[in-house]
Write a protein that holds these residues in place. Structure first.
Motif, PDB file in Angstrom:
ATOM      1  N   SER A   8       2.083 -11.724  -9.565  1.00  0.00           N
ATOM      2  CA  SER A   8       3.427 -11.235  -9.858  1.00  0.00           C
ATOM      3  C   SER A   8       4.176 -11.076  -8.545  1.00  0.00           C
ATOM      4  CB  SER A   8       3.351  -9.882 -10.585  1.00  0.00           C
ATOM      5  OG  SER A   8       4.630  -9.296 -10.700  1.00  0.00           O
ATOM      6  N   GLU A   9       5.502 -11.204  -8.614  1.00  0.00           N
ATOM      7  CA  GLU A   9       6.311 -10.935  -7.428  1.00  0.00           C
ATOM      8  C   GLU A   9       6.277  -9.448  -7.075  1.00  0.00           C
ATOM      9  OE1 GLU A   9      10.210 -12.414  -8.000  1.00  0.00           O
ATOM     10  OE2 GLU A   9       9.620 -14.525  -8.049  1.00  0.00           O
ATOM     11  N   ASP A  10       5.991  -8.628  -8.067  1.00  0.00           N
ATOM     12  CA  ASP A  10       5.826  -7.196  -7.852  1.00  0.00           C
ATOM     13  C   ASP A  10       4.350  -6.952  -7.527  1.00  0.00           C
ATOM     14  OD1 ASP A  10       5.601  -4.471  -7.895  1.00  0.00           O
ATOM     15  OD2 ASP A  10       6.565  -4.201  -9.850  1.00  0.00           O
ATOM     16  N   VAL A  11       4.056  -6.632  -6.259  1.00  0.00           N
ATOM     17  CA  VAL A  11       2.671  -6.510  -5.810  1.00  0.00           C
ATOM     18  C   VAL A  11       1.908  -5.457  -6.606  1.00  0.00           C
ATOM     19  CG1 VAL A  11       1.186  -5.922  -3.838  1.00  0.00           C
ATOM     20  CG2 VAL A  11       3.226  -7.320  -3.499  1.00  0.00           C
ATOM     21  N   SER A  12       2.608  -4.409  -7.057  1.00  0.00           N
ATOM     22  CA  SER A  12       1.930  -3.346  -7.799  1.00  0.00           C
ATOM     23  C   SER A  12       1.364  -3.850  -9.126  1.00  0.00           C
ATOM     24  CB  SER A  12       2.887  -2.171  -8.056  1.00  0.00           C
ATOM     25  OG  SER A  12       3.940  -2.558  -8.927  1.00  0.00           O
ATOM     26  N   LYS A  13       1.835  -5.027  -9.582  1.00  0.00           N
ATOM     27  CA  LYS A  13       1.356  -5.587 -10.852  1.00  0.00           C
ATOM     28  C   LYS A  13       0.285  -6.656 -10.666  1.00  0.00           C
ATOM     29  CE  LYS A  13       5.602  -4.655 -13.441  1.00  0.00           C
ATOM     30  NZ  LYS A  13       6.694  -5.218 -14.270  1.00  0.00           N
ATOM     31  N   VAL A  14      -0.039  -6.972  -9.426  1.00  0.00           N
ATOM     32  CA  VAL A  14      -1.107  -7.941  -9.170  1.00  0.00           C
ATOM     33  C   VAL A  14      -2.444  -7.262  -9.440  1.00  0.00           C
ATOM     34  CG1 VAL A  14      -2.218  -9.370  -7.419  1.00  0.00           C
ATOM     35  CG2 VAL A  14       0.269  -9.184  -7.468  1.00  0.00           C
ATOM     36  N   SER A  15      -3.289  -7.904 -10.227  1.00  0.00           N
ATOM     37  CA  SER A  15      -4.566  -7.291 -10.596  1.00  0.00           C
ATOM     38  C   SER A  15      -5.631  -7.579  -9.541  1.00  0.00           C
ATOM     39  CB  SER A  15      -5.022  -7.798 -11.965  1.00  0.00           C
ATOM     40  OG  SER A  15      -5.245  -9.198 -11.923  1.00  0.00           O
ATOM     41  N   ILE A  16      -6.687  -6.783  -9.553  1.00  0.00           N
ATOM     42  CA  ILE A  16      -7.812  -6.971  -8.639  1.00  0.00           C
ATOM     43  C   ILE A  16      -8.919  -7.669  -9.421  1.00  0.00           C
ATOM     44  CG2 ILE A  16      -9.509  -5.792  -7.185  1.00  0.00           C
ATOM     45  CD1 ILE A  16      -7.424  -3.617  -6.722  1.00  0.00           C
ATOM     46  N   PRO A  17      -9.281  -8.899  -9.052  1.00  0.00           N
ATOM     47  CA  PRO A  17     -10.155  -9.725  -9.894  1.00  0.00           C
ATOM     48  C   PRO A  17     -11.631  -9.326  -9.835  1.00  0.00           C
ATOM     49  CG  PRO A  17      -9.637 -10.856  -7.868  1.00  0.00           C
ATOM     50  CD  PRO A  17      -8.844  -9.587  -7.846  1.00  0.00           C
ATOM     51  N   CYS A  18     -12.387  -9.867 -10.774  1.00  0.00           N
ATOM     52  CA  CYS A  18     -13.848  -9.814 -10.894  1.00  0.00           C
ATOM     53  C   CYS A  18     -14.356  -8.443 -11.334  1.00  0.00           C
ATOM     54  CB  CYS A  18     -14.543 -10.270  -9.615  1.00  0.00           C
ATOM     55  SG  CYS A  18     -14.529  -9.066  -8.289  1.00  0.00           S
ATOM     56  N   LYS A  19     -15.614  -8.436 -11.811  1.00  0.00           N
ATOM     57  CA  LYS A  19     -16.261  -7.174 -12.146  1.00  0.00           C
ATOM     58  C   LYS A  19     -16.476  -6.379 -10.868  1.00  0.00           C
ATOM     59  CE  LYS A  19     -18.831  -8.885 -16.173  1.00  0.00           C
ATOM     60  NZ  LYS A  19     -20.195  -9.120 -16.714  1.00  0.00           N
ATOM     61  N   LYS A  20     -16.304  -5.062 -10.984  1.00  0.00           N
ATOM     62  CA  LYS A  20     -16.346  -4.228  -9.783  1.00  0.00           C
ATOM     63  C   LYS A  20     -17.204  -2.986  -9.997  1.00  0.00           C
ATOM     64  CE  LYS A  20     -11.886  -4.327 -10.062  1.00  0.00           C
ATOM     65  NZ  LYS A  20     -11.680  -5.550 -10.830  1.00  0.00           N
ATOM     66  N   ARG A  21     -17.571  -2.387  -8.890  1.00  0.00           N
ATOM     67  CA  ARG A  21     -18.171  -1.063  -8.886  1.00  0.00           C
ATOM     68  C   ARG A  21     -17.279  -0.174  -8.032  1.00  0.00           C
ATOM     69  NH1 ARG A  21     -24.410  -1.966  -7.343  1.00  0.00           N
ATOM     70  NH2 ARG A  21     -24.588   0.198  -8.059  1.00  0.00           N
ATOM     71  N   SER A  22     -17.251   1.102  -8.331  1.00  0.00           N
ATOM     72  CA  SER A  22     -16.391   2.007  -7.571  1.00  0.00           C
ATOM     73  C   SER A  22     -17.176   3.229  -7.123  1.00  0.00           C
ATOM     74  CB  SER A  22     -15.168   2.423  -8.409  1.00  0.00           C
ATOM     75  OG  SER A  22     -15.577   3.068  -9.591  1.00  0.00           O
ATOM     76  N   TYR A  23     -16.813   3.723  -5.949  1.00  0.00           N
ATOM     77  CA  TYR A  23     -17.526   4.835  -5.335  1.00  0.00           C
ATOM     78  C   TYR A  23     -16.528   5.835  -4.747  1.00  0.00           C
ATOM     79  CZ  TYR A  23     -21.257   1.331  -5.418  1.00  0.00           C
ATOM     80  OH  TYR A  23     -22.147   0.374  -5.809  1.00  0.00           O
ATOM     81  N   ARG A  24     -16.929   7.078  -4.698  1.00  0.00           N
ATOM     82  CA  ARG A  24     -16.152   8.126  -4.018  1.00  0.00           C
ATOM     83  C   ARG A  24     -16.904   8.520  -2.759  1.00  0.00           C
ATOM     84  NH1 ARG A  24     -13.333  11.859  -7.909  1.00  0.00           N
ATOM     85  NH2 ARG A  24     -12.016   9.990  -7.849  1.00  0.00           N
ATOM     86  N   LEU A  25     -16.209   8.473  -1.627  1.00  0.00           N
ATOM     87  CA  LEU A  25     -16.811   8.774  -0.330  1.00  0.00           C
ATOM     88  C   LEU A  25     -16.345  10.157   0.128  1.00  0.00           C
ATOM     89  CD1 LEU A  25     -16.272   5.311   1.432  1.00  0.00           C
ATOM     90  CD2 LEU A  25     -18.074   6.006  -0.167  1.00  0.00           C
ATOM     91  N   TYR A  26     -17.305  11.004   0.460  1.00  0.00           N
ATOM     92  CA  TYR A  26     -17.014  12.384   0.852  1.00  0.00           C
ATOM     93  C   TYR A  26     -17.168  12.559   2.361  1.00  0.00           C
ATOM     94  CZ  TYR A  26     -17.282  13.675  -4.096  1.00  0.00           C
ATOM     95  OH  TYR A  26     -17.074  13.777  -5.453  1.00  0.00           O
ATOM     96  N   GLY A  27     -16.351  13.462   2.927  1.00  0.00           N
ATOM     97  CA  GLY A  27     -16.401  13.743   4.355  1.00  0.00           C
ATOM     98  C   GLY A  27     -17.270  14.943   4.693  1.00  0.00           C
ATOM     99  N   ARG A  28     -17.230  15.346   5.954  1.00  0.00           N
ATOM    100  CA  ARG A  28     -18.082  16.432   6.435  1.00  0.00           C
ATOM    101  C   ARG A  28     -17.769  17.777   5.783  1.00  0.00           C
ATOM    102  NH1 ARG A  28     -17.842  14.953  12.927  1.00  0.00           N
ATOM    103  NH2 ARG A  28     -19.090  13.032  12.786  1.00  0.00           N
ATOM    104  N   GLU A  29     -16.508  17.981   5.415  1.00  0.00           N
ATOM    105  CA  GLU A  29     -16.121  19.263   4.827  1.00  0.00           C
ATOM    106  C   GLU A  29     -16.391  19.328   3.331  1.00  0.00           C
ATOM    107  OE1 GLU A  29     -12.070  19.941   5.840  1.00  0.00           O
ATOM    108  OE2 GLU A  29     -12.476  20.227   7.988  1.00  0.00           O
ATOM    109  N   GLY A  30     -16.943  18.256   2.766  1.00  0.00           N
ATOM    110  CA  GLY A  30     -17.284  18.251   1.349  1.00  0.00           C
ATOM    111  C   GLY A  30     -16.181  17.744   0.446  1.00  0.00           C
ATOM    112  N   TYR A  31     -15.018  17.394   1.025  1.00  0.00           N
ATOM    113  CA  TYR A  31     -13.906  16.874   0.222  1.00  0.00           C
ATOM    114  C   TYR A  31     -14.002  15.350   0.109  1.00  0.00           C
ATOM    115  CZ  TYR A  31     -11.567  21.401   0.922  1.00  0.00           C
ATOM    116  OH  TYR A  31     -11.253  22.735   0.943  1.00  0.00           O
ATOM    117  N   PRO A  32     -13.523  14.782  -1.016  1.00  0.00           N
ATOM    118  CA  PRO A  32     -13.438  13.320  -1.107  1.00  0.00           C
ATOM    119  C   PRO A  32     -12.436  12.784  -0.083  1.00  0.00           C
ATOM    120  CG  PRO A  32     -13.252  14.342  -3.279  1.00  0.00           C
ATOM    121  CD  PRO A  32     -13.126  15.440  -2.275  1.00  0.00           C
ATOM    122  N   LEU A  33     -12.813  11.718   0.606  1.00  0.00           N
ATOM    123  CA  LEU A  33     -11.922  11.093   1.582  1.00  0.00           C
ATOM    124  C   LEU A  33     -11.169   9.914   0.983  1.00  0.00           C
ATOM    125  CD1 LEU A  33     -14.264  10.968   4.715  1.00  0.00           C
ATOM    126  CD2 LEU A  33     -12.403  12.577   4.278  1.00  0.00           C
TER     127      LEU A  33
END
Length: 262
Positions: A125-150
């Motif tokens: 799409s000409e609107d980048v926010s509507k371009v999809s991210i292809p293929c099957k994916k896995r997602s992770y949350r990465l936490y910092g030293r203070e215990g908050y998600p980064l």
């Protein structure tokens, strides 16, 4: 109980207590009161003081914990203000703003196709926010030293998962200059497949709704305060791995039509 402070404290609360004490003598227990106008924070505190005084004066165990419910066109801003002021409200009656959802009258959701017959697909799409991210994916949350998600990071399905203490490059899916190295102190996988969509793979039952809600609340409680503030919250970053970034742009260039000038 409607009306101003004088009405509530000189009429409404004393009359309620008189009836509640009479019911108590007959073996019944009054459940509580509802405040639906006026200064809800102040009135709830004053009502609680009154109930505690009645418990002590008439020796009625538990009367000081009589339930106080508040209503009167409550919304998120009102609840936030009550919490900051301090109050003795036990429950809220929210109707209009819950049913009509003033802040977001409609929730827009779109399913984007990312793979067909094991072939990754991308929506352009000409609107980048509507371009999809292809293929099957896995997602992770990465936490910092203070215990908050980064940051959250998406990877390809077959990529190795991020490791605690190992530096990983996190990239914005479409902006090549937005990137950062992260050394996570904790890694949490976010995506779990309950319905593979294939007859040869079993479908798992979803957890009870209460468990889903509790998990959502716990996740929000772990967020950094500036991400959660109501006014000008800091945007939370969602990224892709370097390998997935390269694949997105490879597929984008291969699928995008090439113009011809004459």
């Amino acid at each position: 109980m409607k009306g101003n402070l004088i009405k509530v404290m000189r009429s409404g609360i004393p009359n309620f207590c008189a009836v509640a004490l009479a019911l108590n003598d007959l073996g019944y227990k009054a459940v509580g009161i509802r405040l639906d106008s006026g200064d809800l924070a102040y009135l709830s505190c004053e009502a609680r003081k009154f109930f505690r005084a009645i418990e002590k004066e008439f020796d009625v165990p538990g009367f000081g914990r009589t339930s106080i419910t508040a209503s009167n066109d409550l919304n998120e801003e009102t609840l936030d203000a009550l919490n900051k002021q301090g109050h003795e409200v036990d429950a809220y009656g929210i109707g209009t703003y819950l049913v009509t959802c003033y802040a977001q009258a409609a929730l827009g959701c779109v399913f984007k196709l990312v793979e067909i017959n094991n072939q990754p697909r991308i929506k352009l799409s000409e609107d980048v926010s509507k371009v999809s991210i292809p293929c099957k994916k896995r997602s992770y949350r990465l936490y910092g030293r203070e215990g908050y998600p980064l940051v959250d990071i998406m990877t390809g399905e077959n990529e190795p998962s991020p490791k605690v203490g190992e530096r990983i490059l996190c990239r914005h899916p479409f902006n090549e200059s937005k990137r950062a190295y992260v050394v996570p102190q904790q890694v949490e996988e976010l995506l779990k497949c309950y319905w593979p969509g294939s007859s040869d793979k079993p479908r798992e039952d979803l957890p009870p709704l209460k468990d889903i809600r509790d998990r959502c609340i716990k996740q929000l409680e772990r967020m950094r305060p500036d991400h959660m503030r109501r006014l000008n919250p800091t945007p939370y970053k969602v990224s892709v791995s370097a390998k997935l970034y390269d694949f997105i742009h490879f597929l984008w260039l291969n699928e995008a039509p090439v113009g011809e000038l004459q």
